[in-house]
Write an enzyme that holds these catalytic residues in place. Structure first.
Site, PDB file in Angstrom:
ATOM      1  N   HIS A 166       0.854  -1.181   0.000  1.00  7.07           N
ATOM      2  CA  HIS A 166       0.000   0.000   0.000  1.00  7.07           C
ATOM      3  C   HIS A 166       0.895   1.238   0.000  1.00  7.07           C
ATOM      4  O   HIS A 166       1.520   1.552   1.006  1.00  7.07           O
ATOM      5  CB  HIS A 166      -0.926  -0.015   1.222  1.00  7.07           C
ATOM      6  CG  HIS A 166      -1.887  -1.163   1.205  1.00  7.07           C
ATOM      7  ND1 HIS A 166      -2.210  -1.900   2.316  1.00  7.07           N
ATOM      8  CD2 HIS A 166      -2.581  -1.733   0.187  1.00  7.07           C
ATOM      9  CE1 HIS A 166      -3.052  -2.858   1.999  1.00  7.07           C
ATOM     10  NE2 HIS A 166      -3.304  -2.777   0.707  1.00  7.07           N
ATOM     11  N   HIS A 259       3.170  -2.792   6.889  1.00  4.09           N
ATOM     12  CA  HIS A 259       2.099  -1.862   6.528  1.00  4.09           C
ATOM     13  C   HIS A 259       2.007  -0.683   7.496  1.00  4.09           C
ATOM     14  O   HIS A 259       2.736  -0.603   8.477  1.00  4.09           O
ATOM     15  CB  HIS A 259       0.745  -2.592   6.547  1.00  4.09           C
ATOM     16  CG  HIS A 259       0.546  -3.546   5.424  1.00  4.09           C
ATOM     17  ND1 HIS A 259      -0.246  -3.273   4.340  1.00  4.09           N
ATOM     18  CD2 HIS A 259       1.061  -4.789   5.198  1.00  4.09           C
ATOM     19  CE1 HIS A 259      -0.246  -4.290   3.511  1.00  4.09           C
ATOM     20  NE2 HIS A 259       0.541  -5.228   4.004  1.00  4.09           N
ATOM     21  N   GLU A 335       1.845  -3.671  11.480  1.00  3.97           N
ATOM     22  CA  GLU A 335       1.170  -2.378  11.297  1.00  3.97           C
ATOM     23  C   GLU A 335       1.774  -1.293  12.171  1.00  3.97           C
ATOM     24  O   GLU A 335       1.930  -1.484  13.374  1.00  3.97           O
ATOM     25  CB  GLU A 335      -0.318  -2.539  11.661  1.00  3.97           C
ATOM     26  CG  GLU A 335      -1.090  -3.494  10.771  1.00  3.97           C
ATOM     27  CD  GLU A 335      -1.435  -2.897   9.419  1.00  3.97           C
ATOM     28  OE1 GLU A 335      -1.950  -3.643   8.554  1.00  3.97           O
ATOM     29  OE2 GLU A 335      -1.201  -1.686   9.222  1.00  3.97           O
TER      30      GLU A 335
END
Ligand code: GEM
Ligand code: ZN
Length: 375
Positions: A166, A259, A335
């Site tokens: 992403h 991420h 994350e």
């Protein structure tokens, strides 16, 4: 007054920019996609007055909860990024700043440029233990690059790290920069001992096209790469297809997919509890790895995170789920926050490029502590 975004990872649309006290902007969607949230633009004005910038479509962005308690970042030198007063009223994200210099950049998080990405790869290849491999090309024709660090051997584990599927989650590549710098540090005992036990395949940027285009979540065709791992294709998701084929060739004993998360103000991991092959061995490995990481750094926590997948119901199009199932190995989605780590807040910078890099360095120690138990 000028506002521009025609540069690497630039994204903003100017609606009105005549009155510094009422500037109206909007974030562009990813190409061929409805996702948007990443912004990055430059304001140039020689007036030293308070500027009020409204991002007028924040209320319809991909993760609206990401704007709660969020502070935008700004920079005068494009190196040091600091947090600036930011409010969200449910529709407009409003940034307020009286600039100290004529030119100031604003972004969702500290950008990691394609040039810096190239520097990271090519500085790494100078190391005798590192080989820069090009697996193929992306839709826009950029390299899909992997760094191989160390040499395979019968008694060595194979460890993969992938990052920035992403593109707007630029903290992921800052993390990889810290990880790679330490892994290649010949004076670092953990790194040297780890390379006696494992060979690494590292992809610092899975989605260079999306990064340069200023996307939040997709590649040049508007495809979310983290939903392509079950059936990738060369014409839609070559980035995933090429890396996945390489994984099938090398095998995988451990995988981390790096991420950033828009909403949760903490660092956390998401495991593979929902894959069909999940068993006591994998659960024990996951629990041990998290315990190790908790002991290594207070920047990590395991109380907040994504909802656990029910047994057998994991989405196998997601990288770490597919890898965990395919190779019956330890695999996590890692994350980091766009906001701050609420357990160790730093109001001046929030979660930052440097803290992401240091977290990557700490991850080496966690891997060193678990590597002997992976199989
Ligand atoms: C997330 S990961 C998807 C959820 N994963 C698990 N194991 N629950 C995504 O792709 O939506 C990662 C991200 O976007 O940062
Ligand atoms: Zn992500």
């Amino acid at each position: 007054m000028q506002i521009s975004s025609q540069f690497d990872s630039g994204n903003i649309k100017v609606i009105k920019a005549t009155d510094p006290s009422n500037i109206e902007l909007a974030i562009n969607k990813d190409h061929q996609s409805d996702f948007y949230q990443w912004f990055h633009f430059k304001l140039h004005n020689n007036q030293r007055c308070e500027h009020v910038l409204h991002i007028t479509n924040a209320g319809q962005s991909a993760y609206v909860e990401g704007w709660q308690d969020y502070q935008a970042v700004a920079s005068y030198d494009r190196d040091h990024w600091f947090r600036v007063p930011t409010e969200f009223d449910g529709q407009n994200l409003t940034i307020t700043l009286t600039p100290e210099y004529d030119s100031v950049y604003f972004a969702y998080f500290a950008p990691y440029s394609y040039e810096r990405h190239q520097d990271l790869l090519h500085n790494a290849q100078l190391d005798i233990d590192c080989q820069l491999q090009v697996l193929g090309q992306t839709i826009d024709g950029r390299d899909v690059s992997v760094l191989k660090v160390g040499e395979e051997a019968q008694d060595k584990k194979v460890i993969w790290l992938t990052a920035r599927q992403h593109p707007g989650e630029s903290m992921a590549e800052w993390f990889m920069e810290g990880f790679i710098d330490r892994l290649l540090d010949e004076d670092d005992g953990v790194a040297r001992a780890l390379l006696n036990k494992a060979v690494f395949y590292l992809v610092p940027n899975m989605n260079p096209d999306g990064c340069v285009r200023g996307h939040l979540r997709t590649n040049a065709l508007g495809v979310n790469l983290n939903r392509e791992w079950l059936e990738p294709s060369l014409d839609k998701s070559p980035e995933v297809y090429l890396v996945r084929e390489k994984m099938l060739a090398t095998g995988v004993d451990m995988h981390l997919d790096i991420h950033g998360d828009e909403a949760l103000p903490v660092n956390f991991v998401a495991g593979c509890e929902g894959i069909p092959s999940y068993d006591q061995r994998l659960k024990t490995l996951e629990d041990n790895f998290k315990s190790i990481l908790l002991a290594i750094t207070p920047e990590f926590q395991d109380d907040k995170g994504y909802d656990k997948d029910p047994a057998g119901q994991a989405n196998l199009t997601v990288a770490s789920n597919w890898v965990g199932e395919q190779f019956k190995c330890l695999a996590f989605t890692v994350e980091m926050p766009f906001k701050d780590n609420e357990l160790l807040p730093d109001p001046s910078v929030g979660w930052s490029d440097n803290r992401s890099s240091l977290f990557g360095r700490d991850m080496l120690t966690a891997i060193y502590r678990i590597v002997g138990d992976l199989r």
